[in-house]
Write a protein that holds these residues in place. Structure first.
Motif: not given
Length: 256
Positions: A211-221
């Motif tokens: 889940f966190l990897k997906a947030l990172k990939k989505a560039d969620f800040k």
């Protein structure tokens, strides 16, 4: 924590390393109490009210349904987001009716410089971020986004789909919340479902890495919050430990 006075709640969070809070504004008493929180927060460096949440229950009185407007008036121009929950499905309520209500909320809030986040909630009209997405896309207003709450996604049976969901909604996410969770969802009761999806972060065994990897990939800040609803332990026990676990996860998967 909600049984503590505002000053104690904020001190407890600040002392344990947290930088903000989300406030429930679902009832008249919460609206009255808001100013107490706001005055304390103004004097607390490095701490803010990120958002407030309201719930639009279709079966409620007109006064209760429309309390959101008074809430928007209170938080206008204060960089506080309005989280909007639609209550459970009722006979006669459909997407057209919900769209009309939400458009009104979004337009009014925009006039007051308040951003709106559609809050998917278990056993309600919108239960997941994925289910909320078509409505957010249809309204297509820069002032409307959606939230991803791991507890509600897990209760909806999405334990193995969190990365996929993040990818689908990535352009519309304004907030994320997380809490510790069990590997298996206990569906025997709503209480059991809550207990297996909302735990101290350090006690949970569910792997949030993908889940966190997906947030990172989505560039969620954007902001990532911690839901601590009805955790059995005392806040003094778990708050610091959970934040330490969060920092560990953040360093591994988000690198900021």
């Amino acid at each position: 924590m909600e049984n503590l006075p505002p000053a104690q709640q904020i001190k407890l969070l600040k002392d344990n390393g947290y930088d903000g809070i989300t406030l429930r504004m679902a009832e008249a008493e919460h609206v009255v109490a808001f100013n107490d929180f706001f005055e304390v927060v103004k004097k607390t460096e490095g701490f803010k009210i990120y958002s407030v949440f309201v719930r639009y229950n279709f079966a409620d009185s007109e006064e209760d349904r429309n309390r959101w407007k008074a809430v928007v008036d209170i938080i206008q121009n204060r960089d506080i987001d309005l989280w909007f929950i639609f209550g459970k499905q009722e006979i006669g309520v459909d997407d057209e009716k919900v769209e009309d209500i939400l458009r009104n909320v979004v337009d009014y809030s925009a006039s007051k410089n308040v951003s709106v986040t559609l809050y998917p909630h278990s056993w309600c009209y919108f239960e997941t971020a994925e289910q909320s997405l078509p409505m957010v896309k249809k309204i297509n207003h820069p002032n409307l986004k959606l939230a991803v709450h791991t507890c509600h996604e897990l209760k909806a049976g999405n334990a193995g789909r969190l990365p996929e969901i993040v990818h689908k909604v990535k352009d519309y996410i304004s907030f994320v919340t997380i809490a510790g969770a069990s590997k298996q969802l206990d569906t025997s009761s709503r209480k059991a479902m809550d207990a297996t999806t909302i735990q101290p972060l350090e006690d949970g065994v569910y792997d949030f890495g993908p889940f966190l990897k997906a947030l990172k990939k989505a560039d969620f800040k954007g902001p990532i919050g911690y839901i601590n609803f009805k955790i059995a332990k005392e806040p003094e026990d778990y708050l610091s430990k959970s934040l330490a676990e969060w920092k560990r996860l953040k360093n591994i998967y988000l690198n900021y």
